[in-house]
Design a protein around this motif. Structure first.
Motif, short mmCIF file in Angstrom:
data_model
loop_
_atom_site.label_atom_id
_atom_site.label_comp_id
_atom_site.label_asym_id
_atom_site.label_seq_id
_atom_site.Cartn_x
_atom_site.Cartn_y
_atom_site.Cartn_z
N ARG A 690 21.37 83.93 37.84
CA ARG A 690 20.70 83.11 36.83
C ARG A 690 20.44 81.70 37.36
NH1 ARG A 690 23.26 84.36 30.82
NH2 ARG A 690 22.71 86.57 30.75
N SER A 691 19.45 81.06 36.75
CA SER A 691 19.07 79.71 37.16
C SER A 691 19.69 78.68 36.21
CB SER A 691 17.55 79.58 37.16
OG SER A 691 17.15 78.29 37.54
N TYR A 692 20.28 77.62 36.80
CA TYR A 692 20.92 76.56 36.00
C TYR A 692 20.47 75.19 36.52
CZ TYR A 692 24.07 80.35 34.63
OH TYR A 692 24.58 81.52 34.15
N LYS A 698 16.59 72.83 39.30
CA LYS A 698 16.98 74.20 39.00
C LYS A 698 17.53 74.86 40.27
CE LYS A 698 15.62 74.88 34.63
NZ LYS A 698 16.44 75.45 33.55
N ILE A 700 19.57 78.70 41.63
CA ILE A 700 20.06 80.04 41.30
C ILE A 700 21.51 80.14 41.73
CG2 ILE A 700 19.80 82.51 41.77
CD1 ILE A 700 16.83 82.01 42.19
#
Length: 797
Positions: A690-692, A698, A700
């Motif tokens: 998921r990307s944060y 951003k 991964i």
């Protein structure tokens, strides 16, 4: 008759290299080397869950080159009981170290200090050591209210103090059950409880001989703890009064300046007035400053008795006698002790003789000039071009090289700002961009660290800057606290200090006793060592071990005997990452990993033995809300949520709330490892793939391999770390709270006088005054600069 003896020539130390005093000073410098380690912390008032950012500077070391200092150890120590709260190690390279430490959520409020030192040892102890006092406040409202109050008009008030402790719930109701109370006053420690109404009457004997006048109270209600302290009044007592004739002695018939220093029993400065008496007759009035220092002129008469009587309602009415004047001798008088490039000295003498004067720092002689004192008064003007910057001593010797008089001075002092710092305006709104410009004021380049912090997170009593520490504290130590500004820039403060303070590290008596044998010293270094055993026996061939703590697994080969060193690139991780080792062999259950962390024992030893001067100030923490941040400085915290137990497949690392085995977490606003939400109950574990949001972009998230598919044959350890980057936020999300007191931090920034260095950052949700602090090093000096601006609330349309 006035004779001006002006020295218009220079001497170097080579002219008297064989001189016995110069040689002994060289021995003394090797026997007691001066190492200057300074650590710039972003502020000195913190709260639970905050991140402490710092830069370490190794400024000089006469024993080992800066390249040999590989590790900087940092530990946080509670002043009250010398308990070590946190300890960590960071990579040091070419005399520089960068890092950060996250304070635990459970840390108690009060006074603490950071103890920092490098891995190099001199005669078994670290040679480069630094202390930084801090205060811990809390952003959590206390679970109960508590206060201390001294009761007046009690029958036995002459012999005892009566202190009332009162505690209630947050809404001013009776507590459901009594609080556990531990209090300490002097050598007395007591454990007790409050009554049913939440009160306790504490009776303490009135004492006048206490070094610490404070009553310390710990209140416990199951898991909730608060600390209170209160300064109790003391009976009138004699002060500590010391006299410092300029040059060292009073001499009959020769006028000289006498320094006067007055302290109370807690060694705090006393600002007061006093009468100067000659044979019990008042001849003058003397006044001391807020630093407890004053001076007066006196030409002592033969057989006369001189004394000082204090005019102070809080001190006992006592008389303090000046030392007896010598019949024959020499006096010195410096026109100014803080000078730039020329020193002017008046020497008075009632006994003609052949003399020498030295300018030195007890480690090296810079000038050694013989002269005939064939008159009773001589003025000497000395160019200081060959003298380095800093505190020096001007010493007059007789023909047998015995010291007759000495006076301290500061050479090449300048109040010119060496770093020019400016912002485009003086007032900003919340979450507004700030443009900061920095430029050196002289022709060189420098490496600096930069902090922009809320001004009330910089307490005066804890203040430490690189200029004042390098040139004053590290040389003289235990100096009075400057009430405003920095000690180095305050010329009036320096003149007072140099009149009454002598060297703390060196004395002439010690110099005379020093021999070449004292220079024989053992140097060594602290290490983190590891070794592998097989069936409790030493190995006979190398083995591969694995190391993990971030997204990578590293393989390291041991020596033939199974030894390995942690100071290697493969075992150094980013701060905050948890580290583990495992055996990479099919027969791994036969092996055992062993670690010897020599820093842990050294921490315990230094905490018990190192001299740390922290002024004992009268305490005012009479209510447990005094060490809680104001409402406009903290976000609203969610109420704690009780989560039922469930199976935990992690390997037991104590990371932030909601974090995985690697110590990573995601806050409510989808920010990876958000520094505003450390240990927040709403944090969740990141999901691989998921990307944060992280550091304004951003990214991964990669899989955390810690604890996945591994046997129990591994060893967790707290290793050596490199720094973690400061998260520069633009606060574009209006729903995300931004209560940061440190809004900018950076390290290893290069400044020059050729062009301005421009830096951009954003204000947070906190309003009020903010201070920019810039400090660092050049090729041969240290630099410091500061700037202020204000943040105001946004105006509603």
């Amino acid at each position: 008759m006035r004779v001006i003896f002006c020295l218009l020539f220079f001497f170097s130390t080579t002219a008297f290299a064989q001189d016995s005093i110069a040689l002994k000073m060289n021995w003394l410098a090797k026997a007691k080397p001066t190492t200057n380690l300074f650590v710039h912390f972003d502020k000195n008032v913190y709260t639970n869950n905050e991140i402490v950012y710092f830069t370490g500077y190794l400024l000089k070391d006469k024993i080992t080159p800066s390249s040999e200092h590989k590790i900087l150890s940092i530990c946080l120590v509670r002043d009250l009981d010398s308990t070590i709260i946190i300890q960590d190690k960071f990579l040091m390279d070419k005399g520089l170290a960068f890092g950060s430490i996250t304070l635990p959520d459970s840390i108690l409020t009060g006074d603490y200090h950071f103890l920092a030192y490098t891995d190099q040892l001199f005669n078994g102890l670290p040679n480069a050591v630094f202390h930084q006092s801090i205060t811990i406040k809390t952003n959590i409202d206390p679970a109960f209210k508590a206060s201390l109050k001294i009761l007046e008009d009690v029958s036995d008030s002459k012999n005892n103090h009566q202190v009332l402790l009162a505690a209630t719930t947050k809404d001013n109701r009776f507590l459901p059950k009594p609080l556990q109370i531990n209090y300490k006053y002097g050598n007395q420690s007591t454990k007790t409880k409050t009554d049913a109404s939440g009160q306790l009457l504490i009776t303490l004997p009135a004492k006048s001989d206490l070094a610490d006048p404070n009553l310390y109270v710990r209140l416990s209600n199951e898991k909730d703890t608060s600390f209170l302290s209160l300064a109790l009044p003391v009976k009138k007592q004699k002060a500590s009064v010391k006299f410092y004739p300029e040059g060292g002695n009073l001499v009959s018939g020769l006028q000289s300046k006498i320094g006067l220093e007055i302290k109370d029993q807690q060694q705090m400065p006393v600002a007061t007035k006093a009468f100067l008496l000659e044979n019990n007759q008042i001849i003058d009035t003397v006044e001391t400053s807020s630093y407890g220092i004053g001076n007066f002129q006196l030409s002592p008469k033969e057989s006369a008795i001189y004394s000082v009587k204090l005019i102070h309602s809080g001190l006992a009415d006592s008389v303090y006698y000046l030392p007896k004047a010598l019949e024959k001798g020499i006096t010195l008088q410096l026109q100014k002790a803080v000078v730039k490039d020329t020193l002017s000295v008046v020497i008075k003498n009632n006994n003609s003789t052949k003399l020498n004067f030295l300018i030195h720092n007890y480690r090296e002689v810079f000038l050694n000039i013989p002269f005939d004192m064939d008159v009773n008064r001589r003025i000497i003007k000395i160019p200081l071009h060959e003298i380095p910057k800093g505190v020096m001593a001007f010493t007059v010797l007789d023909s047998l090289k015995r010291p007759l008089a000495e006076r301290m001075l500061f050479a090449h002092h300048s109040t010119t700002e060496n770093i020019v710092a400016n912002t485009e305006k003086q007032t900003y709104q919340q979450r507004e961009k700030v443009k900061l410009s920095l430029k050196l004021n002289f022709d060189t380049i420098s490496i600096v660290s930069i902090a922009c912090v809320q001004e009330n997170r910089l307490q005066t009593k804890n203040t430490n800057d690189i200029e004042s520490y390098t040139y004053l504290t590290n040389e003289l130590s235990n100096l009075p606290v400057v009430l405003k500004g920095t000690p180095y820039k305050d010329v009036n403060y320096l003149e007072q200090i140099l009149l009454v303070k002598g060297w703390r590290k060196y004395t002439w008596q010690e110099l005379q006793k020093t021999t070449a044998n004292n220079t024989i010293a053992k140097t060594d270094s602290l290490q983190m060592l590891g070794w592998i055993t097989k069936s409790k026996k030493e190995l006979t061939k190398p083995i591969m071990i694995g190391a993990f703590g971030d997204t990578k697994i590293r393989l390291i080969e041991t020596s033939e005997k199974g030894n390995f060193n942690f100071n290697t690139d493969e075992l150094i991780l980013e701060q905050g990452k948890k580290s583990s080792l495992f055996i990479n062999d099919k027969n791994k259950f036969q092996y055992k990993i062993n670690i010897e962390d020599q820093f842990l024992k050294t921490n315990e030893k230094l905490v018990k033995t190192a001299i740390f001067h922290s002024p004992v100030l009268p305490s005012t923490v009479t209510n447990n809300a005094d060490l809680v941040l104001k409402g406009n400085e903290k976000a609203i915290r969610l109420k704690e949520v009780v989560i039922s137990s469930k199976k935990d497949n992690s390997i037991g690392f104590l990371g932030p709330s909601g974090s995985n085995a690697c110590g990573d977490y995601v806050c409510l606003y989808s920010i990876l490892n958000c520094r505003n939400h450390v240990s927040d109950p709403g944090n969740t574990q990141p999901v691989a793939g998921r990307s944060y949001n992280t550091n304004g972009r951003k990214a991964i998230y990669q899989e955390c391999r810690q604890g996945l598919g591994l046997d129990e044959n591994f060893l967790k350890y707290n290793g050596i770390h490199y720094h973690k980057e400061f998260y520069h936020n633009d606060y574009k999300d209006p729903q995300e709270p931004a209560f940061f007191s440190t809004i900018y931090w950076n390290y290893a920034t290069i400044l020059s006088n050729k062009k301005e260095t421009e830096i951009e950052f954003y204000t947070s949700d906190i309003t009020g005054k903010f201070k920019v602090i810039v400090q660092g090093i050049t090729n041969n000096d240290v630099v410091y600069g500061e700037h202020y601006f204000e943040v105001k609330s946004k105006q509603n349309p």
